[in-house]
Scaffold this active site. Structure first.
Site, PDB file in Angstrom:
ATOM      1  N   GLY A   1       0.808  -1.366   0.176  1.00 50.94           N
ATOM      2  CA  GLY A   1       0.057  -0.022  -0.021  1.00 50.94           C
ATOM      3  C   GLY A   1       0.770   1.154  -0.075  1.00 50.94           C
ATOM      4  O   GLY A   1       1.889   1.172   0.053  1.00 50.94           O
TER       5      GLY A   1
ATOM      6  N   ILE B   1       1.533   3.772   2.315  1.00 51.32           N
ATOM      7  CA  ILE B   1       2.223   3.941   3.495  1.00 51.32           C
ATOM      8  C   ILE B   1       3.201   2.719   3.752  1.00 51.32           C
ATOM      9  O   ILE B   1       4.322   2.823   3.982  1.00 51.32           O
ATOM     10  CB  ILE B   1       1.547   4.162   4.675  1.00 51.32           C
ATOM     11  CG1 ILE B   1       0.575   5.512   4.485  1.00 51.32           C
ATOM     12  CG2 ILE B   1       2.604   4.404   5.916  1.00 51.32           C
ATOM     13  CD1 ILE B   1      -0.190   5.714   5.528  1.00 51.32           C
TER      14      ILE B   1
ATOM     15  N   TYR C   1     -16.178   3.165   9.144  1.00 54.31           N
ATOM     16  CA  TYR C   1     -14.660   3.089   9.205  1.00 54.31           C
ATOM     17  C   TYR C   1     -14.366   3.341  10.415  1.00 54.31           C
ATOM     18  O   TYR C   1     -13.488   2.908  11.075  1.00 54.31           O
ATOM     19  CB  TYR C   1     -14.244   3.952   7.838  1.00 54.31           C
ATOM     20  CG  TYR C   1     -12.820   3.839   8.021  1.00 54.31           C
ATOM     21  CD1 TYR C   1     -11.852   2.801   7.880  1.00 54.31           C
ATOM     22  CD2 TYR C   1     -12.140   5.087   7.958  1.00 54.31           C
ATOM     23  CE1 TYR C   1     -10.496   3.032   7.897  1.00 54.31           C
ATOM     24  CE2 TYR C   1     -10.729   5.455   7.930  1.00 54.31           C
ATOM     25  CZ  TYR C   1      -9.863   4.279   7.763  1.00 54.31           C
ATOM     26  OH  TYR C   1      -8.686   4.216   7.562  1.00 54.31           O
TER      27      TYR C   1
ATOM     28  N   LYS D   1     -12.328   0.784  13.325  1.00 57.61           N
ATOM     29  CA  LYS D   1     -11.109   1.129  13.790  1.00 57.61           C
ATOM     30  C   LYS D   1     -11.039   1.218  15.208  1.00 57.61           C
ATOM     31  O   LYS D   1     -10.018   1.135  15.850  1.00 57.61           O
ATOM     32  CB  LYS D   1     -10.330   2.409  13.020  1.00 57.61           C
ATOM     33  CG  LYS D   1     -10.075   2.005  11.574  1.00 57.61           C
ATOM     34  CD  LYS D   1      -8.602   1.249  11.628  1.00 57.61           C
ATOM     35  CE  LYS D   1      -8.153   1.103  10.298  1.00 57.61           C
ATOM     36  NZ  LYS D   1      -6.987   0.295  10.244  1.00 57.61           N
TER      37      LYS D   1
END
Ligand code: UDP
Length: 325
Positions: A10, A12, A153, A157
């Site tokens: 990905g 990062i 989301y 998280k």
């Protein structure tokens, strides 16, 4: 040291992989390529001294057997794999929840089995609908109703954070949680909603720069290289275990001003076009008006602070887009 980076292909994750290779480690990546891409790590596979220490598995983090093998092999785990991007979450609500909750549970369960130190990448989304600044790790959390899917989301998280802290408290698993604030840099794609790569692309094509809402909503952006430095420092910091830490920039900017700045730095002829949220997203959407981190905690523990200005971040993205036109 052997470092496992979930989501290592990905945006990062690929920078983290490069950093850990540069530091002389063996790097293991698992990525299902849902939003990541092998293009992000191709340059690493082309460098001989990195190639022999880089191991890539294309698979989902939900695959128990694969994860046993990888987590059993590695010394530390950096869990970056997640469904990310506002647009992606709205388009894939169910699979996003499954990846973000069950995926993290799997990582934590197996890290606990092998007693491996793990860093969980969380997000500034977790704070929800605040308008005060700066956001401190101990702040309350405010979400909209479950019909507004954006919050799924944040809630997923947040559940990851609870699970990681519970493993830490009850099983003594060394876990660190980081809340990332709008990480940006070369290679980030605008496909899943991220504003800077989108504005840069629009500016470079002299197409309208699409500001959603009135553009008064603000963000602070963080250069990906700064985020990587922060994560590496935290993994070496004993006092960070069992803690939740913000990683973010300090320059608050409105999205309207961001559009103007990108237009100027790209020498673009684009017009700035305001679009109502209803036109872009479904009614499931609600924006966050303000998002500025307090970075006192990480600064106190590790001495870290961001080094890249917003202007530097934008210029790096423009330069990358020019080179990859
Ligand atoms: N945004 C915008 N135009 C775009 C994409 C995003 O005005 O083409 C806005 C979006 O509504 C939000 C901000 O830019 O207020 C940051 O959006 P992004 O999706 O990058 O991140 P997040 O909302 O998660 O902070």
């Amino acid at each position: 040291m052997k470092v496992l980076i979930t989501g290592g292909a990905g945006f990062i994750g690929s920078y983290l992989a490069e950093k850990y290779l540069e530091l002389g480690n063996e790097v293991y990546i698992i990525d299902d390529l849902s939003t990541g891409t092998l293009e992000n790590i191709k340059h690493l596979q082309e460098i001989q001294r990195y190639k022999e220490r880089l191991f890539v598995t294309v698979d989902t983090i939900l695959n128990h057997e694969t994860m046993i093998e990888l987590i059993g092999t590695c010394d530390i785990v950096i869990h970056m794999a997640a469904a990310v991007g506002v647009q992606y979450i709205l388009d894939n609500p169910l699979s996003s929840i499954i990846t973000n909750i069950q995926g993290t549970e799997k990582v934590l369960e197996l890290c606990n089995k092998f007693k491996k130190k793990v860093l969980i990448a969380s997000t500034s989304e977790v704070y929800g609908k605040h308008t005060h600044a700066p956001l401190i790790e101990t702040d309350n959390i405010i979400y909209g109703p479950p019909t507004k899917f954006r919050w799924s989301y944040a809630a997923a998280k947040l559940m990851d954070e609870f699970t990681a802290l519970a493993y830490c408290r009850t099983k003594k698993l060394p876990t660190i949680i980081v809340r990332l604030f709008n990480t940006v840099g070369p290679r980030q794609t605008g496909r899943y909603g991220m504003v800077i790569p989108r504005f840069v692309q629009q500016a470079m094509r002299n197409e309208p720069i699409t500001v959603y809402g009135d553009g008064d909503q603000t963000r602070t952006f963080t250069y990906v290289g700064d985020v990587v430095e922060a994560i590496v420092k935290l993994m070496e910091c004993k006092q960070a275990v069992g803690e939740v830490l913000n990683i973010g920039g300090t320059e608050e900017v409105s999205i309207k001003h961001l559009a103007e700045k990108i237009k100027e730095l790209a020498f673009s002829k684009s017009k700035i076009k305001f679009i109502s949220y209803d036109e872009v997203y479904t009614k499931d959407f609600e924006d966050m008006q303000r998002r500025v981190p307090s970075i006192e905690k990480i600064k106190h523990l590790t001495g870290w602070k961001p080094t890249s200005s917003l202007e530097h971040i934008i210029k790096s993205v423009i330069e990358y887009s020019r080179a990859n036109k």
